[in-house]
Motif scaffolding. Structure first.
Motif, mmCIF file in Angstrom:
data_model
loop_
_atom_site.group_PDB
_atom_site.id
_atom_site.type_symbol
_atom_site.label_atom_id
_atom_site.label_comp_id
_atom_site.label_asym_id
_atom_site.label_seq_id
_atom_site.Cartn_x
_atom_site.Cartn_y
_atom_site.Cartn_z
ATOM 1 N N LEU A 1 0.835 -1.202 0.000
ATOM 2 C CA LEU A 1 0.000 0.000 0.000
ATOM 3 C C LEU A 1 0.870 1.252 0.000
ATOM 4 C CD1 LEU A 1 -2.776 -1.018 2.558
ATOM 5 C CD2 LEU A 1 -2.973 -0.941 0.076
ATOM 6 N N LYS A 2 1.922 1.223 0.807
ATOM 7 C CA LYS A 2 2.787 2.398 0.916
ATOM 8 C C LYS A 2 3.550 2.640 -0.379
ATOM 9 C CE LYS A 2 6.214 4.523 3.964
ATOM 10 N NZ LYS A 2 7.006 4.367 5.212
ATOM 11 N N LEU A 3 4.032 1.576 -1.006
ATOM 12 C CA LEU A 3 4.772 1.718 -2.255
ATOM 13 C C LEU A 3 3.861 2.177 -3.395
ATOM 14 C CD1 LEU A 3 7.039 -1.449 -1.983
ATOM 15 C CD2 LEU A 3 7.811 0.938 -1.941
ATOM 16 N N TYR A 4 2.609 1.751 -3.363
ATOM 17 C CA TYR A 4 1.643 2.192 -4.381
ATOM 18 C C TYR A 4 1.311 3.663 -4.192
ATOM 19 C CZ TYR A 4 -2.687 2.468 -7.077
ATOM 20 O OH TYR A 4 -3.662 2.829 -7.967
ATOM 21 N N SER A 5 1.064 4.066 -2.946
ATOM 22 C CA SER A 5 0.746 5.457 -2.641
ATOM 23 C C SER A 5 0.996 5.701 -1.160
ATOM 24 C CB SER A 5 -0.710 5.768 -2.983
ATOM 25 O OG SER A 5 -1.093 6.996 -2.396
#
Length: 422
Positions: free
Chosen positions: A265-269
């Protein structure tokens, strides 16, 4: 069938043509010009509809055009404007220009209207060109062409709560138990291939929308396992329920699963990773789950609230639903989050009204303004040709062509129309 992407062509209606006419009535000699204006072309309009959940209507029909305006008439009567084409679209759809990637509109409310292709204005009739020096003009205008685009539609589900987690952790079973949604449920990975929406009713008439997002895997932020297809449906959710198989029945460590999905989730946004999260420890009824639950509590401490449940038996689901209904009113709707470089558009706008390029003895003049004049000029009318020549001179195109070295007999092309330079 659930479709969350579509590519369509839209075109606004062309404006109707103005006409050349004169009053010819008994006892009214030399009545003067009376040619009416053409009608405006219709628009292509999108309207948000909360009753729609898929873009399937745009899969089988991809071209949409609005009606053109009627031509003007004698006695200064204007032509009828064209009917607009109104298309219903699911709330949560982002409309993008397929060529540039520019976001044209984001449909976030029921009834929201967006004009995506405006109709052209009607051409002027000869009555509009009468002046002190020209009492009987014999020129009129063609209608302005309507706007046209290839559009890309992307549906991002609008849900209050999103269920995320690895495949086969029980997300579909949970949403089937707490709402009327009936997703396909089976004991193998990736049973759910499309998001499912369900309305969860709470006491006192309260309700919220829950989305079952298909299972994520490590590397989802790069698109692995249809990662982007699934992750973008989490962008609009206000609260994330992270579902874990606390029993470890898939021979995975639930704590490691939690870390991996949070990283995805963090790497996506980065903004998406900061959403409020509730950890749902599912399959608590399976032996060995209690030990993993204690490890999870010790690891997370007070970072997230943990709700042990059994989707199979229904244990703990009621407490989870009541808690969600309690905290949702205090969670504001998220701002739109996208991939870092997605929808970023750099436009270079020239200060020049036109540009000239040469190919052998052909001089090509380009520019929105002059191209529109070409399309709206009737070249079979002598006065219209004379007016067009004056436009070329007033815009400085004549002088620019001479400076570019144009000679007698060379060809000039504007908007696909060729002229001999004299």
């Amino acid at each position: 069938m659930f479709y969350d992407r579509a590519k369509i062509y839209v075109k606004g209606g062309d404006g109707g043509a103005g006409i050349v006419a004169f009053r010819r009535e008994k006892y009214v000699p030399e009545g003067g010009p009376s040619g009416g204006d053409g009608g405006r072309g219709g628009n292509v309009v999108f309207v948000g509809d909360e009753g729609l959940r898929t873009l399937v209507d745009f899969r089988y029909k991809r071209h949409y055009k609005a009606d053109r305006g009627d031509n003007g008439m004698a006695k200064n009567m204007s032509g009828r404007s064209g009917e607009s084409t109104v298309l219903r679209i699911p709330v949560g759809t982002v409309i993008l220009d397929d060529g540039t990637g520019e976001v044209i509109a984001d449909i976030t409310e029921h009834g929201q209207r967006v004009v995506v292709a405006a109709g052209g204005r009607g051409g002027r009739g000869n009555a509009r060109f009468m002046s002190n020096t020209n009492k009987a003009p014999t020129l009129s205008e063609n209608g302005e062409p309507g706007e046209e685009h290839w559009l890309r539609l992307e549906l991002k589900l609008l849900a209050d709560v999103g269920l995320v987690g690895f495949p086969n952790v029980g997300k579909s079973t949970i949403i089937s138990k707490v709402s009327a949604a009936k997703p396909k449920i089976a004991d193998y990975h990736f049973t759910t291939l499309v998001p499912n929406l369900g309305v969860v009713d709470v006491e006192d008439g309260e309700s919220f929308v829950m989305a079952d997002i298909p299972g994520l895997i490590e590397g989802a932020h790069t698109g692995a396992g249809l990662g982007h297809e699934f992750l973008r449906h989490t962008e609009r959710t206000r609260l994330i329920l992270h579902v874990l198989d606390i029993s470890g029945s898939e021979e995975r460590d639930p704590l490691e699963d939690l870390r991996i999905i949070q990283d995805e989730l963090k790497l996506y946004s980065p903004a998406l990773a900061e959403r409020p999260v509730i950890v749902v420890a599912n399959k608590i009824d399976i032996p060995g789950a209690e030990e993993n639950l204690e490890r999870l509590k010790g690891e997370l401490k007070d970072r997230y609230e943990i709700f042990p449940v059994s989707a199979a038996t229904g244990e703990g689901l009621q407490n989870l639903i009541y808690h969600i209904a309690k905290v949702l009113p205090d969670i504001s709707a998220p701002t739109i989050v996208t991939l870092p470089d997605e929808h970023r558009v750099t436009k270079v706008k020239s200060d020049k009204r036109f540009e000239i390029r040469k190919e052998n003895n052909l001089f090509i003049v380009e520019g929105d303004e002059i191209e529109k004049h070409v399309k709206m000029t009737f070249f079979d009318q002598e006065d219209s040709v004379y007016r067009f020549q004056n436009i070329l001179k007033a815009m400085g195109i004549d002088a620019a062509l001479e400076a570019a070295g144009i000679n007698e007999g060379d060809k000039v092309e504007i908007a696909g129309v060729s002229f001999d330079w004299v």
